[in-house]
Design an enzyme around this catalytic site. Sequence first.
Site, mmCIF file in Angstrom:
data_model
loop_
_atom_site.group_PDB
_atom_site.id
_atom_site.type_symbol
_atom_site.label_atom_id
_atom_site.label_comp_id
_atom_site.label_asym_id
_atom_site.label_seq_id
_atom_site.Cartn_x
_atom_site.Cartn_y
_atom_site.Cartn_z
ATOM 1 N N TRP A 124 -0.079 2.226 -3.174
ATOM 2 C CA TRP A 124 -0.892 3.464 -3.148
ATOM 3 C C TRP A 124 0.055 4.646 -3.287
ATOM 4 C CZ3 TRP A 124 -1.310 8.110 -0.717
ATOM 5 C CH2 TRP A 124 -2.549 8.772 -0.728
ATOM 6 N N ASP A 147 -9.615 -4.445 -5.027
ATOM 7 C CA ASP A 147 -9.076 -3.425 -4.121
ATOM 8 C C ASP A 147 -9.884 -2.135 -4.276
ATOM 9 O OD1 ASP A 147 -7.531 -1.542 -2.739
ATOM 10 O OD2 ASP A 147 -5.626 -2.351 -3.442
ATOM 11 N N HIS A 155 -7.502 -5.197 -1.030
ATOM 12 C CA HIS A 155 -6.343 -4.374 -0.712
ATOM 13 C C HIS A 155 -5.398 -5.041 0.285
ATOM 14 C CE1 HIS A 155 -4.037 -0.720 -0.302
ATOM 15 N NE2 HIS A 155 -4.213 -0.710 1.011
ATOM 16 N N SER A 212 0.822 -1.211 0.000
ATOM 17 C CA SER A 212 0.000 0.000 0.000
ATOM 18 C C SER A 212 0.859 1.265 0.000
ATOM 19 C CB SER A 212 -0.973 -0.049 1.173
ATOM 20 O OG SER A 212 -1.977 0.906 0.989
ATOM 21 N N MET A 213 0.809 2.080 1.056
ATOM 22 C CA MET A 213 1.706 3.243 1.071
ATOM 23 C C MET A 213 3.169 2.802 1.084
ATOM 24 S SD MET A 213 0.323 6.423 3.223
ATOM 25 C CE MET A 213 -1.262 7.190 2.858
HETATM 26 O O1 9J3 Z 1 -2.933 0.686 3.335
HETATM 27 C C1 9J3 Z 1 -2.601 1.820 2.932
HETATM 28 O O2 9J3 Z 1 -1.442 2.266 3.005
HETATM 29 C C2 9J3 Z 1 -3.755 2.669 2.457
HETATM 30 C C3 9J3 Z 1 -3.404 3.915 1.774
HETATM 31 C C4 9J3 Z 1 -4.518 4.901 2.006
HETATM 32 O O3 9J3 Z 1 -5.633 4.556 2.311
HETATM 33 O O4 9J3 Z 1 -4.214 6.179 1.909
HETATM 34 C C5 9J3 Z 1 -5.281 7.098 2.155
HETATM 35 C C6 9J3 Z 1 -4.728 8.370 2.653
#
Ligand code: 9J3
Length: 312
Positions: free
Chosen positions: A206, A227, A259, A181-182
């Site tokens: 992300w 996702d 996700h 993700s991030m």
């Molecule tokens: O799991 C994540 O890192 C989700 C990334 C996210 O939701 O960012 C929104 C600001």
Amino acid sequence: MQASPHTSASTPGSGPARHRRRSRGPLLGVLASAAALAGLATTLAGGANAAENPYERGPAPTESSVTAPRGTYAVSETSVSRYSVSGFGGGTIYYPTSTADGAFGAVAIAPGYTALQSSIAWLGPRLASQGFVVFTIDTRTTSDQPASRGDQLLAALDYLTKSSSVRGRVDGTRLGVMGHSMGGGGTLEAAKDRPSLKAAIPLTGWNLDKSWPEIKTPTLVVGADSDTIAPVRSHSEPFYESLPSSLDRAYLELNNAGHFAPNTSNTTIAKYSISWLKRFIDDDTRYEQFLCPLPKPSLTIAEYRGNCPHTS
Ligand code: 9J3
């Protein structure tokens, strides 16, 4: 399992304890000498192969070996306190216990927003047992954004190769990055910032930045078809499509997955991550068979894109 001290450091495919030697009587000694000669021939054959690729580690792979819960290397781990490092939040280093096969390539892995290293911990032993040093990290704060996570992945690799207790087991010229993700967004940032990296794998990544033409590191982008947090249409697909078409790159879209699929043991993620890391960190073309021809859609793969054969 501990490999014997007689296993050559550069012998690829040497199973653990292949040449264990014990004291023995005269007759057994003769038989043992014959066996040792046979073993020497095997070692030399392996040595010739090792001269072609000194980075190969472990036995020739099979469908079963890349999908197994563990590879052939026994794994040790050591935790790194966040208070003992700077530039990232500490973590856990998973590494092959044996020192008989020389140094290994390494990969740092970052978790996602609000998440800890525990959310990606399954990848530690899973990848290390195949012959990598794996550093699952915590970030300085769980709300750090992708650019920061990229910097932290690189700080973690620097710590791993220069300061950590296992630095002597790591080949500092053969490094990779992964993240969820991030942390996947951070994986792209790290690859952009450090083109010497050999492999990058964002997992349901992300990032607000959708365009990555600067990346020079072979990159496997993993998305998930269901996702809704980092939908593939606005994240993994544009990430992949924006990578240079001349780059070794792939897009794996997991079928029927959300996700958080990368947060629990996942055979498809493991199989293609192992193959990508082996192919590009170890230059191990024995793993090309799992990447080329491009995998077909299946129960676990919604879609796979990429270039074949690979060029680097
Ligand atoms: O799991 C994540 O890192 C989700 C990334 C996210 O939701 O960012 C929104 C600001």
